[in-house]
Design an enzyme around this catalytic site. Sequence first.
Site, PDB file in Angstrom:
ATOM      1  CB  SER A 158      56.099 -12.314   7.652  1.00  9.06           C
ATOM      2  OG  SER A 158      55.744 -13.282   6.713  1.00  9.06           O
ATOM      3  NE  ARG A 173      55.337  -6.315  18.752  1.00  9.25           N
ATOM      4  CZ  ARG A 173      54.634  -7.255  19.325  1.00  9.25           C
ATOM      5  NH1 ARG A 173      53.414  -7.000  19.745  1.00  9.25           N
ATOM      6  NH2 ARG A 173      55.119  -8.473  19.476  1.00  9.25           N
ATOM      7  CG  ASP A 211      57.469 -15.434   7.879  1.00  6.19           C
ATOM      8  OD1 ASP A 211      56.989 -15.520   9.019  1.00  6.19           O
ATOM      9  OD2 ASP A 211      58.463 -14.725   7.625  1.00  6.19           O
TER      10      ASP A 211
HETATM   11  C1  BGC Z   1      57.594 -10.908  12.522  1.00  6.80           C
HETATM   12  C2  BGC Z   1      57.073 -12.323  12.368  1.00  6.80           C
HETATM   13  C3  BGC Z   1      57.821 -13.042  11.266  1.00  6.80           C
HETATM   14  C4  BGC Z   1      59.313 -12.929  11.458  1.00  6.80           C
HETATM   15  C5  BGC Z   1      60.097 -13.581  10.327  1.00  6.80           C
HETATM   16  C6  BGC Z   1      59.093 -10.900  12.652  1.00  6.80           C
HETATM   17  O1  BGC Z   1      59.559  -9.589  12.679  1.00  6.80           O
HETATM   18  O2  BGC Z   1      57.016 -10.292  13.650  1.00  6.80           O
HETATM   19  O3  BGC Z   1      55.695 -12.317  12.079  1.00  6.80           O
HETATM   20  O4  BGC Z   1      57.439 -14.391  11.265  1.00  6.80           O
HETATM   21  O5  BGC Z   1      59.680 -11.567  11.536  1.00  6.80           O
HETATM   22  O6  BGC Z   1      59.748 -13.041   9.100  1.00  6.80           O
END
Ligand code: BGC
Length: 485
Positions: A158, A173, A211
Amino acid sequence: MVHLGPKKPQARKGSMADVPKELMDEIHQLEDMFTVDSETLRKVVKHFIDELNKGLTKKGGNIPMIPGWVMEFPTGKESGNYLAIDLGGTNLRVVLVKLSGNHTFDTTQSKYKLPHDMRTTKHQEELWSFIADSLKDFMVEQELLNTKDTLPLGFTFSYPASQNKINEGILQRWTKGFDIPNVEGHDVVPLLQNEISKRELPIEIVALINDTVGTLVASYYTDPETKMGVIFGTGVNGAFYDVVSDIEKLEGKLADDIPSNSPMAINCEYGSFDNEHLVLPRTKYDVAVDEQSPRPGQQAFEKMTSGYYLGELLRLVLLELNEKGLMLKDQDLTKLKQPYIMDTSYPARIEDDPFENLEDTDDIFQKDFGVKTTLPERKLIRRLCELIGTRAARLAVCGIAAICQKRGYKTGHIAADGSVYNKYPGFKEAAAKGLRDIYGWTGDASNDPITIVPAEDGSGAGAAVIAALSEKRIAEGKSLGIIGA
Ligand code: BGC
């Protein structure tokens, strides 16, 4: 601690009669700073839609809008055994999912605590080794090692990761406080698959999943009214199904077997909305959170709405009020001065404090920070927590309204998951109210045409359904991503 009588929930806003004027003035200023009115929300939504669209162009924009290569809606008939893993901030979750083929599923799971400091280890191999070792332990526990067949695995990762195909994820990143060198710019699938292979585990990573995409697909599996998967947790993000022909940046990149009317799940990564700071009503505390974060200038929207930052905002305001000589006078604030010492569970527990004299809050400050608080101070602290949580909820739903307006959805369910959504008191109500204010819905809230509902298990069932869809495409010889990927 002796409680007299049962805990009774009290009105969220207790009486402020005994709060001295100088603190009351501060409370009013904080209310002004942290309250976001409906007009501002609508302005944010308007700009959000432009930015979402920009993210789909060849030129791109702040919001990555990453095609997730899920090109089918699940039918609910997908079946079989799948492994799923979810790398969270504190735990790794490993799940065995049995999709039954009739819109239902069973899961068996174990959690493995990430070793201390893993989020910022200097050696990325340690992360992949830890995951592979945990997978091995799970396979032993569940007696899966002797199976002849290779188990397909859906990897919920995620963080913003570019995908040219479903079984790839090039980390753009780190977010949410992760900061491990030599992973950004690399595809994380082979990094993990290598460690799995070294241990001779019969596992193949067939899909890498955000996610939000997992949440979207898992919820769609059980409820076809699902329009989005959203996470209100440590981070903030949303996913939805777009149509390939509306994704300009894919033009000319797709194989012939992907028709232009094919659906395509998009991981928006809208935590980076408004990195240019054009519309979000940032306070000086938001500016400070950003400047002091490991990645200044990034994730502007997330820094105002997600769990990773809410406690930090609270901490910064309290320290400033102390510096102004207004509260926590003559106290040793060494602990409170540690960045990120207050995770989101703090504002959540403070808001939840049921006592008239806010004695739970008193306890928290004494036990965890060695600080004594007066009742008026605690009243300010509680009010501040409400303001920070309510603002987060109201801003966070701007992403939902923007997607719905962009796609023309007039009705539907928004499947939501994440620690803030599930555990932060009042968040669900404030989020629903935020949407009502944006749309101007009046009348009974139970008739709201777009509602935020608790999601199905995205990183378990969702990852498994996506792995199943991906396997099916492989079996049918269909493309999994852009030409040549
Ligand atoms: C991430 C996402 C993720 C979200 C919730 C963010 O910091 O970049 O990829 O879906 O957090 O978990």
